[in-house]
Scaffold this active site. Structure first.
Site, short mmCIF file in Angstrom:
data_model
loop_
_atom_site.label_atom_id
_atom_site.label_comp_id
_atom_site.label_asym_id
_atom_site.label_seq_id
_atom_site.Cartn_x
_atom_site.Cartn_y
_atom_site.Cartn_z
N HIS A 171 0.84 -1.20 0.00
CA HIS A 171 0.00 0.00 0.00
C HIS A 171 0.87 1.26 0.00
O HIS A 171 0.59 2.23 -0.71
CB HIS A 171 -0.87 0.04 1.26
CG HIS A 171 -1.85 -1.09 1.40
ND1 HIS A 171 -1.71 -2.07 2.35
CD2 HIS A 171 -2.98 -1.39 0.71
CE1 HIS A 171 -2.74 -2.92 2.26
NE2 HIS A 171 -3.51 -2.53 1.27
N LYS A 226 -0.63 -6.74 -7.85
CA LYS A 226 -0.97 -7.90 -7.01
C LYS A 226 -2.38 -8.41 -7.32
O LYS A 226 -2.63 -9.60 -7.34
CB LYS A 226 -0.84 -7.47 -5.54
CG LYS A 226 -1.58 -8.28 -4.54
CD LYS A 226 -0.87 -9.58 -4.27
CE LYS A 226 -1.49 -10.42 -3.19
NZ LYS A 226 -2.86 -10.20 -2.84
P1 AMP Z 1 -6.42 -3.91 -0.37
O1 AMP Z 1 -6.29 -3.07 0.86
O2 AMP Z 1 -5.93 -5.30 -0.21
O3 AMP Z 1 -7.80 -3.81 -0.99
O4 AMP Z 1 -5.44 -3.27 -1.44
C1 AMP Z 1 -5.48 -1.92 -1.77
C2 AMP Z 1 -4.59 -1.68 -2.96
O5 AMP Z 1 -3.27 -2.06 -2.65
C3 AMP Z 1 -5.01 -2.50 -4.20
O6 AMP Z 1 -4.86 -1.72 -5.36
C4 AMP Z 1 -4.04 -3.64 -4.16
O7 AMP Z 1 -3.79 -4.21 -5.43
C5 AMP Z 1 -2.80 -2.96 -3.64
N1 AMP Z 1 -1.88 -3.94 -3.07
C6 AMP Z 1 -2.18 -4.92 -2.18
N2 AMP Z 1 -1.09 -5.68 -1.94
C7 AMP Z 1 -0.09 -5.20 -2.72
C8 AMP Z 1 1.27 -5.56 -2.94
N3 AMP Z 1 1.83 -6.58 -2.31
N4 AMP Z 1 1.99 -4.83 -3.82
C9 AMP Z 1 1.43 -3.79 -4.49
N5 AMP Z 1 0.15 -3.39 -4.31
C10 AMP Z 1 -0.60 -4.08 -3.45
#
Ligand code: AMP
Length: 296
Positions: free
Chosen positions: A35, A147
């Site tokens: 994030h 991801k």
């Molecule tokens: P989430 O909180 O899991 O819904 O993720 C929020 C954003 O962060 C989304 O756009 C995800 O794709 C991105 N994200 C989650 N994990 C990763 C990671 N390991 N590397 C890059 N972006 C990520």
């Protein structure tokens, strides 16, 4: 750093940034370096950065982990303040979905396979909340992680189809030292399960190595991934895929379009996903020809 919960307050604060560029990073909180990488990129590209923290109930099926999804608002706010974020939007569910809420965004085609097949109402929830957040925040650019590769394709499709005036920026997957893609859901893993989890990355790497050595048969690449996953008894594969990077249709052969390798694997209580792009490259022969001095 401002922290706002109500839509009307967010709108007022956002107006004050105009006409400068605003970068937006939508999240479900329980933040990690993945994030924060999106936040860094947003800061580089824009004068102001807004991050949302909202565990979106419409993207969870009834049997999924909405109730147990990890949360730590205090820690998240601390990390975001340190990262130089201007504003955090953390609405209550009732602000986004009031009792009489009745509108959903359905993206066709690219939502049907992979995560969409495994979780039939997932992308309807994602597209709905992302569309609403875009309308509320009105960002210049919005940042998403590779991801969740299929999610980036779905968000791009929706943004195009609905003429949303937002530039969608996709940032690379941030990984732990052993290759495990960072995810809030990694916190579900026990010590033993955590040790098993890098097998997803190893499966992707093994398939990519075969591709780099000339393999183009997609089923062979799927088999390479399945075989690697089979070396880890705790890993229960849900799907392995070698698909067109734009349409997400399964491929028979990897051609000029390259491919996206993706997989979903259950390890203990966690359902982990990961992916890797196979970039199209000239074949060895073409490569040699290009460097051939007689090739004028
Ligand atoms: P989430 O909180 O899991 O819904 O993720 C929020 C954003 O962060 C989304 O756009 C995800 O794709 C991105 N994200 C989650 N994990 C990763 C990671 N390991 N590397 C890059 N972006 C990520």
């Amino acid at each position: 750093m401002q922290v706002l919960e109500q839509i009307r307050d967010l709108r007022i604060a956002r107006q004050a940034y105009a006409p400068a560029d605003v970068g937006f990073v939508p999240t479900m909180g329980y933040l990690h370096a993945g994030h924060l990488h999106l936040v860094e990129q947003a800061r580089r590209d824009n004068a102001h950065v807004i991050v949302s923290i909202f565990v979106n109930p419409t993207q969870f099926a009834p049997h999924e982990d909405l109730a147990t999804y990890p949360r730590n608002m205090e820690r998240d706010l601390h990390l975001l303040a340190e990262a130089g974020v201007d504003l955090v939007f953390a609405p209550p569910v009732s602000a986004i979905y009031p009792d009489d809420y009745n509108t959903y965004v359905e993206v066709g085609g690219v939502t049907e396979m992979l995560e969409g097949a495994a979780r039939p109402t997932f992308f309807r929830g994602v597209a709905t909340v992302v569309c609403k957040l875009f309308n509320i925040v009105q960002p210049t650019r919005a940042y998403f992680g590779q991801k969740d590769y299929q999610q980036t394709i779905v968000v791009r499709q929706m943004t195009r189809d609905l003429n949303l005036p937002v530039e969608v920026v996709v940032c690379p997957t941030v990984r732990e030292r052993d290759g495990l893609a960072m995810s809030s859901r990694n916190s579900y893993l026990s010590v033993t399960e955590r040790r098993a989890a890098p097998v997803l990355y190893q499966a992707l790497i093994a398939a990519r190595r075969h591709y780099q050595q000339g393999a183009r048969d997609a089923e062979l690449l799927r088999e390479v991934m399945r075989n690697m996953l089979a070396t880890e008894p705790l890993a229960k594969p849900e799907y392995v895929s070698v698909a067109d990077p734009q349409t997400l249709q399964e491929l028979a052969q990897v051609g000029d379009q390259g491919a996206v390798l993706s997989l979903a694997v259950r390890i203990g209580p966690a359902r982990l996903i990961d992916n890797m792009l196979l970039e199209p490259r000239p074949t060895e022969t073409e490569h040699r020809l290009k460097g051939d001095p007689h090739d004028e």
